[in-house]
Write a protein that holds these residues in place. Structure first.
Motif, short mmCIF file in Angstrom:
data_model
loop_
_atom_site.label_atom_id
_atom_site.label_comp_id
_atom_site.label_asym_id
_atom_site.label_seq_id
_atom_site.Cartn_x
_atom_site.Cartn_y
_atom_site.Cartn_z
N ASN A 4 0.81 -1.23 0.00
CA ASN A 4 0.00 0.00 0.00
C ASN A 4 0.84 1.28 0.00
O ASN A 4 0.28 2.37 -0.12
CB ASN A 4 -1.00 -0.02 1.16
N TYR A 16 -6.09 3.37 2.45
CA TYR A 16 -6.85 2.18 2.87
C TYR A 16 -8.33 2.29 2.51
O TYR A 16 -8.97 1.28 2.21
CB TYR A 16 -6.67 1.93 4.37
N SER A 43 2.49 -7.13 2.70
CA SER A 43 1.27 -6.39 3.01
C SER A 43 0.62 -6.92 4.28
O SER A 43 0.72 -8.10 4.60
CB SER A 43 0.29 -6.45 1.85
N THR A 44 -0.07 -6.00 4.97
CA THR A 44 -0.79 -6.34 6.20
C THR A 44 -2.22 -6.71 5.84
O THR A 44 -2.94 -5.87 5.26
CB THR A 44 -0.84 -5.10 7.13
N LYS A 79 -6.01 -6.88 5.85
CA LYS A 79 -7.01 -6.02 6.51
C LYS A 79 -8.39 -6.61 6.34
O LYS A 79 -8.72 -7.12 5.27
CB LYS A 79 -6.97 -4.62 5.91
N GLY A 131 4.76 -1.32 11.04
CA GLY A 131 3.85 -0.35 11.66
C GLY A 131 4.59 0.67 12.49
O GLY A 131 5.82 0.63 12.59
N GLU A 137 14.01 1.26 14.40
CA GLU A 137 13.85 2.23 13.30
C GLU A 137 14.00 3.66 13.81
O GLU A 137 14.31 4.56 13.04
CB GLU A 137 12.47 2.01 12.67
N ASP A 194 8.60 2.27 0.46
CA ASP A 194 7.30 2.78 0.00
C ASP A 194 7.59 3.73 -1.17
O ASP A 194 7.85 4.93 -0.97
CB ASP A 194 6.61 3.55 1.14
C1 6MZ Z 1 7.24 0.68 9.55
C2 6MZ Z 1 5.96 0.69 7.65
C3 6MZ Z 1 6.91 1.50 6.98
O1 6MZ Z 1 0.97 -3.36 4.76
O2 6MZ Z 1 -0.87 -1.83 4.09
N1 6MZ Z 1 4.96 0.47 6.79
N2 6MZ Z 1 6.13 0.28 8.92
N3 6MZ Z 1 8.18 1.46 8.99
C4 6MZ Z 1 8.05 1.89 7.70
N4 6MZ Z 1 9.02 2.69 7.18
C5 6MZ Z 1 8.90 4.07 7.01
N5 6MZ Z 1 6.47 1.72 5.73
C6 6MZ Z 1 5.26 1.08 5.62
O3 6MZ Z 1 1.53 -1.23 3.58
C7 6MZ Z 1 1.50 -0.04 4.34
C8 6MZ Z 1 1.82 -0.32 5.79
O4 6MZ Z 1 3.16 -0.79 5.92
C9 6MZ Z 1 3.75 -0.31 7.12
C10 6MZ Z 1 2.71 0.56 7.82
O5 6MZ Z 1 2.04 -0.23 8.77
C11 6MZ Z 1 1.78 0.94 6.68
O6 6MZ Z 1 0.49 1.22 7.16
P1 6MZ Z 1 0.47 -2.42 3.72
O7 6MZ Z 1 0.45 -3.03 2.33
#
Ligand code: 6MZ
Length: 354
Positions: free
Chosen positions: A35, A92, A127-128, A130, A195, A225, A303
């Motif tokens: 996402n 989302y 991916s998480t 949902k 997250g 992180e 991302d």
């Molecule tokens: C931690 C991250 C992230 O899972 O909905 N996400 N979590 N650190 C990061 N680095 C900056 N970048 C993304 O993709 C989006 C979700 O991935 C995690 C976050 O929970 C974000 O909502 P999906 O496909």
């Protein structure tokens, strides 16, 4: 490539020969959040459809969708990492049906794997799962896997992300579904923890990662992180014997020694760290420590949309001369590409089943 940000500047500074070198280099993308990687053009299309056809599948208002997309288009202003997580509610709301999720996954797979010069030779997308009014978590994962299947297991694998805010019931459900899908022969290759890095209680997670590992799934954890992540939490996460680690920006000496001893691959996301301001400059980036120690790393995008990047863009950040890049040699960059291919979860030894 229509990107702007640190990676775009690095790409612009390269010679045609260097660009060609990056394009041809065999490489794996191992840390890309679905996402966070959807092309803005598709999000705009989905937003138009969403706004035009109430009642909505989500409680997010049209205004929040519009301002969320504007923010992504303009280049989000991220003053600290917490700002980054506010980008997702609008996304989302648009990806809340099996059909929009399938379209998003297809677009991300195309972005990385299609074209004359694909960004990578192998993609482990994460991916998480949902739950929405239109789909269960299991449906979510099956929809994504259905799209990956068009490219096959030689080119793709899915990592199921667990969010640090999930409670025990959801964690149990997700890991149960992942194990089931893997046993059915689906290309679900690993489990991730991601997250908001300041949220959640890491102590209770061992059982879920133990179960995933016993089922032959790879384990990767976002770790240390931010400066706020306490050293005890980092050691706790390392005790879950991860195969790879995401970011690993603020490891103390004890944690670094463990990581070096276990040869745990570090997924490095240069643009992400710079734009979330967890690392001030490339000069001070922890990638240098791992390169000096000849330690396994994989360069990844994290991302691609908010960080205005691509996998070739992240490789350009290694090859470009300072201050735009790290100034590594082609031989050093080639070695990083090889390490990324080595660290694929599909290379894990077959688990001994009980
Ligand atoms: C931690 C991250 C992230 O899972 O909905 N996400 N979590 N650190 C990061 N680095 C900056 N970048 C993304 O993709 C989006 C979700 O991935 C995690 C976050 O929970 C974000 O909502 P999906 O496909």
């Amino acid at each position: 490539m229509a990107i702007a940000g640190p990676a775009a500047a690095a790409l612009r500074s390269l010679t045609p020969e260097q660009l060609n070198f990056i394009q041809k280099l065999p490489k794996a993308e191992l840390h890309a959040h679905l996402n966070g990687s959807i092309p803005i053009s598709l999000l705009q299309e989905l937003a138009q459809e969403y706004i035009a056809s109430p009642p909505h599948t989500s409680s997010i208002s049209d205004d929040i969708i519009q301002s969320g997309l504007k923010n992504l288009l303009d280049g989000p202003s991220i003053n600290e990492i917490a700002d980054f997580f506010t980008l997702f509610p609008a996304i989302y709301a648009l990806i809340s049906t099996p059909s929009s999720l399938a379209r998003a996954t297809r677009a991300v797979l195309r972005l990385f794997l299609d074209g004359e010069y694909p960004q990578c030779d192998y993609l482990e997308l994460r991916s998480t799962p949902k739950e929405t009014s239109e789909m269960t978590r299991e449906t979510y994962l099956r929809v994504v896997l259905g799209e990956l299947a068009y490219y096959g297991k030689q080119k793709t694998g899915l990592i199921m992300s667990l969010d640090r805010k999930m409670g025990p019931e959801v964690l149990r459900e997700c890991v149960g579904i992942a194990i089931k899908l893997k046993s059915e022969g689906e290309s679900l290759v690993g489990v991730d923890l991601c997250g908001d890095p300041t949220a959640g209680d890491m102590e209770a997670l061992r059982t879920y990662f133990d179960d995933a590992r016993s089922a032959g799934l790879g384990i990767t954890l976002h770790i240390a992180e931010t400066l706020q992540n306490p050293p005890q939490e980092t050691l706790q996460l390392l005790s879950y014997s991860p195969d790879r680690l995401g970011h690993a920006t603020f490891l103390d000496e004890q944690a670094k020694n463990l990581v070096l001893k276990n040869k745990t691959c570090i997924e490095i996301c240069l643009s992400s760290n710079l734009l979330c301001k967890t690392v001030p400059t490339l000069e001070s980036h922890h990638i240098r420590y791992y390169l000096q120690h000849n330690h396994p790393i994989a360069i990844c995008t994290d991302d691609a949309l908010p960080f205005r990047t691509s996998l070739p863009g992240e490789y350009a950040l290694m090859l470009a001369q300072p201050p735009l890049g790290l100034g590594l040699s082609e031989a050093e960059v080639k070695a990083v590409g090889e390490m990324s291919m080595q660290a694929r979860f599909k290379n894990l030894p077959i688990a001994e089943t009980a």
